[in-house]
Write an enzyme that holds these catalytic residues in place. Structure first.
Site, PDB file in Angstrom:
ATOM      1  N   ASP A  12       0.934  -1.194  -0.099  1.00  0.00           N
ATOM      2  CA  ASP A  12       0.020   0.107   0.158  1.00  0.00           C
ATOM      3  C   ASP A  12       1.014   1.285  -0.018  1.00  0.00           C
ATOM      4  O   ASP A  12       2.060   1.286   0.208  1.00  0.00           O
ATOM      5  CB  ASP A  12      -0.982   0.083   1.019  1.00  0.00           C
ATOM      6  CG  ASP A  12      -1.899   1.201   1.273  1.00  0.00           C
ATOM      7  OD1 ASP A  12      -2.277   1.682   0.366  1.00  0.00           O
ATOM      8  OD2 ASP A  12      -1.774   1.828   2.375  1.00  0.00           O
ATOM      9  N   SER A  13       0.151   2.384   0.007  1.00  0.00           N
ATOM     10  CA  SER A  13       1.097   3.585  -0.115  1.00  0.00           C
ATOM     11  C   SER A  13       1.482   3.816   1.434  1.00  0.00           C
ATOM     12  O   SER A  13       2.388   4.652   1.302  1.00  0.00           O
ATOM     13  CB  SER A  13       0.266   4.930  -0.716  1.00  0.00           C
ATOM     14  OG  SER A  13      -0.841   5.277   0.302  1.00  0.00           O
ATOM     15  N   TYR A  44      -0.847   8.024  -2.893  1.00  0.00           N
ATOM     16  CA  TYR A  44      -1.198   7.466  -4.346  1.00  0.00           C
ATOM     17  C   TYR A  44      -2.508   8.391  -4.915  1.00  0.00           C
ATOM     18  O   TYR A  44      -2.580   8.481  -6.125  1.00  0.00           O
ATOM     19  CB  TYR A  44      -1.576   6.010  -4.292  1.00  0.00           C
ATOM     20  CG  TYR A  44      -0.264   5.126  -4.157  1.00  0.00           C
ATOM     21  CD1 TYR A  44       1.101   5.805  -4.112  1.00  0.00           C
ATOM     22  CD2 TYR A  44      -0.453   3.764  -4.059  1.00  0.00           C
ATOM     23  CE1 TYR A  44       2.240   4.880  -4.120  1.00  0.00           C
ATOM     24  CE2 TYR A  44       0.635   2.975  -3.963  1.00  0.00           C
ATOM     25  CZ  TYR A  44       1.840   3.504  -3.841  1.00  0.00           C
ATOM     26  OH  TYR A  44       3.098   2.651  -3.657  1.00  0.00           O
ATOM     27  N   GLY A  45      -3.501   8.745  -4.176  1.00  0.00           N
ATOM     28  CA  GLY A  45      -4.610   9.005  -4.427  1.00  0.00           C
ATOM     29  C   GLY A  45      -4.789  10.368  -5.254  1.00  0.00           C
ATOM     30  O   GLY A  45      -5.556  10.705  -5.940  1.00  0.00           O
ATOM     31  N   CYS A  75      -4.779  -1.395  -1.734  1.00  0.00           N
ATOM     32  CA  CYS A  75      -5.036  -0.151  -1.918  1.00  0.00           C
ATOM     33  C   CYS A  75      -6.031   0.017  -3.183  1.00  0.00           C
ATOM     34  O   CYS A  75      -5.517  -0.531  -4.115  1.00  0.00           O
ATOM     35  CB  CYS A  75      -3.773   0.681  -2.252  1.00  0.00           C
ATOM     36  SG  CYS A  75      -3.783   2.169  -2.898  1.00  0.00           S
ATOM     37  N   ASN A  76      -7.187   0.700  -3.126  1.00  0.00           N
ATOM     38  CA  ASN A  76      -8.055   0.875  -4.012  1.00  0.00           C
ATOM     39  C   ASN A  76      -7.524   1.496  -5.422  1.00  0.00           C
ATOM     40  O   ASN A  76      -7.679   1.184  -6.296  1.00  0.00           O
ATOM     41  CB  ASN A  76      -9.401   1.264  -3.537  1.00  0.00           C
ATOM     42  CG  ASN A  76     -10.182   0.447  -2.688  1.00  0.00           C
ATOM     43  OD1 ASN A  76     -10.948  -0.140  -3.345  1.00  0.00           O
ATOM     44  ND2 ASN A  76      -9.982   0.624  -1.380  1.00  0.00           N
ATOM     45  N   THR A  77      -6.683   2.810  -4.829  1.00  0.00           N
ATOM     46  CA  THR A  77      -6.196   3.348  -5.943  1.00  0.00           C
ATOM     47  C   THR A  77      -5.204   2.693  -6.830  1.00  0.00           C
ATOM     48  O   THR A  77      -5.407   2.850  -8.044  1.00  0.00           O
ATOM     49  CB  THR A  77      -5.472   4.719  -5.328  1.00  0.00           C
ATOM     50  OG1 THR A  77      -6.510   5.605  -4.902  1.00  0.00           O
ATOM     51  CG2 THR A  77      -4.680   5.448  -6.461  1.00  0.00           C
ATOM     52  N   CYS A 181     -11.258   3.327   0.428  1.00  0.00           N
ATOM     53  CA  CYS A 181      -9.570   3.307   0.687  1.00  0.00           C
ATOM     54  C   CYS A 181      -9.132   2.765   1.967  1.00  0.00           C
ATOM     55  O   CYS A 181     -10.013   2.956   2.907  1.00  0.00           O
ATOM     56  CB  CYS A 181      -9.283   4.882   0.830  1.00  0.00           C
ATOM     57  SG  CYS A 181      -7.446   5.256   1.207  1.00  0.00           S
ATOM     58  N   THR A 182      -8.135   1.821   1.955  1.00  0.00           N
ATOM     59  CA  THR A 182      -7.909   0.937   3.008  1.00  0.00           C
ATOM     60  C   THR A 182      -7.403   1.841   4.186  1.00  0.00           C
ATOM     61  O   THR A 182      -7.629   1.431   5.372  1.00  0.00           O
ATOM     62  CB  THR A 182      -6.794   0.010   2.622  1.00  0.00           C
ATOM     63  OG1 THR A 182      -5.784   0.708   2.294  1.00  0.00           O
ATOM     64  CG2 THR A 182      -7.366  -0.899   1.668  1.00  0.00           C
ATOM     65  N   HIS A 183      -6.912   2.839   3.835  1.00  0.00           N
ATOM     66  CA  HIS A 183      -6.540   4.035   5.232  1.00  0.00           C
ATOM     67  C   HIS A 183      -7.858   4.023   6.116  1.00  0.00           C
ATOM     68  O   HIS A 183      -7.897   4.444   7.189  1.00  0.00           O
ATOM     69  CB  HIS A 183      -6.085   5.380   4.797  1.00  0.00           C
ATOM     70  CG  HIS A 183      -4.608   5.205   4.390  1.00  0.00           C
ATOM     71  ND1 HIS A 183      -4.070   4.638   3.280  1.00  0.00           N
ATOM     72  CD2 HIS A 183      -3.496   5.563   5.139  1.00  0.00           C
ATOM     73  CE1 HIS A 183      -2.730   4.656   3.041  1.00  0.00           C
ATOM     74  NE2 HIS A 183      -2.648   5.139   4.331  1.00  0.00           N
TER      75      HIS A 183
END
Length: 262
Positions: A12-13, A44-45, A75-77, A181-183
């Site tokens: 992930d970012s 990343y977004g 990460c969705n992005t 978003c996983t965050h």
């Protein structure tokens, strides 16, 4: 040729993908995981799709040196920007994320499904195609800057951000909130505080864990060990500061995991 004992790569970012890692380790407790947080290049977004793909390719090169048998893009992005190109170039399974629009649509009862996501996730074709199928009642809400508040663990600022974001929408009309978003999964307790208890809060982590399990089983790559697997953390940022944070965030993520729906 990969062994069943080879690790699974997850990236992930930053620390957001650790929420996905928590779901993966709950479902697959005997697997080893190699997690990479690309904090130096976050977020990343707000980057271009080309920039995100370039970072994903660099991370996969590093993961190959550790003999990973599969990769989860937590990460969705990055899934939207990089997964198709990675799958075309790789022989190992590449498992991605997608916003939980379908579960939200199935739970909807005439109200709105608010979709919180990064600006890039919402504008790329993957989300648009998903919304075309399951987007009735969905309200996309781009959330620039919210991921950074999670990274900084600034709960007060995150709560103020969410209050302002949700203010235009009557709470009784919100059937669900989709965490795209996983965050944002780390904001689940805050959202539960701000929304009626009848509002569903959905993310794609459990679905991703189920998909990983299916793919590994189909390829004969599930670990057959009985002992618990190991988790190794890596980062493009400052390891002295970030590796202890990642371990702490994994424990936090496990505490807020929703009940297993499998």
């Amino acid at each position: 040729m990969h062994l069943t004992t080879d690790p699974i790569g997850v990236f992930d970012s930053g620390v957001g993908g650790i929420s996905t890692l928590a779901s993966l380790t709950r479902r697959l407790p005997h697997e080893d995981f190699w997690f990479y947080g690309d904090t130096r290049f976050a977020p990343y977004g707000t980057k271009t799709a080309e920039e995100v793909l370039h970072r994903a390719q660099a991370i996969l090169r590093e993961m190959h040196s550790h003999q990973v048998k599969a990769v989860v893009i937590a990460c969705n992005t990055a899934t939207s920007a990089a997964a198709p190109a990675l799958r075309a170039a790789e022989s190992i399974p590449i498992i991605g994320m997608e916003p939980a629009l379908k579960p939200a649509a199935l739970l909807r009862h005439g109200g709105m499904n608010l979709v919180l996501a990064t600006p890039m996730t919402l504008r790329l074709p993957k989300y648009q195609a998903l919304a075309a199928l399951w987007g009735e009642g969905a309200v996309p809400l781009p959330c620039p800057g919210l991921m950074e508040l999670v990274e900084q663990q600034d709960n007060a600022a995150a709560e103020a951000y969410l209050r302002e974001l949700l203010a235009p929408y009557p709470p009784e009309r919100i059937d669900s909130v989709v965490l795209g978003c996983t965050h944002y999964v780390f904001l689940r307790p805050l959202l539960q505080k701000l929304l009626p208890h009848t509002t569903s809060i959905l993310d794609g982590n459990e679905g991703t864990a189920r998909q990983l399990e299916r793919v590994l089983a189909d390829r004969g790559l599930l670990s057959d060990r009985e002992e618990p697997g190991k988790i190794t953390f890596h980062t493009s940022g400052d390891p002295k500061a970030l590796l202890p944070l990642m371990s702490a965030m994994l424990e936090k993520a496990r505490e807020i995991l929703p009940a297993d729906s499998c």
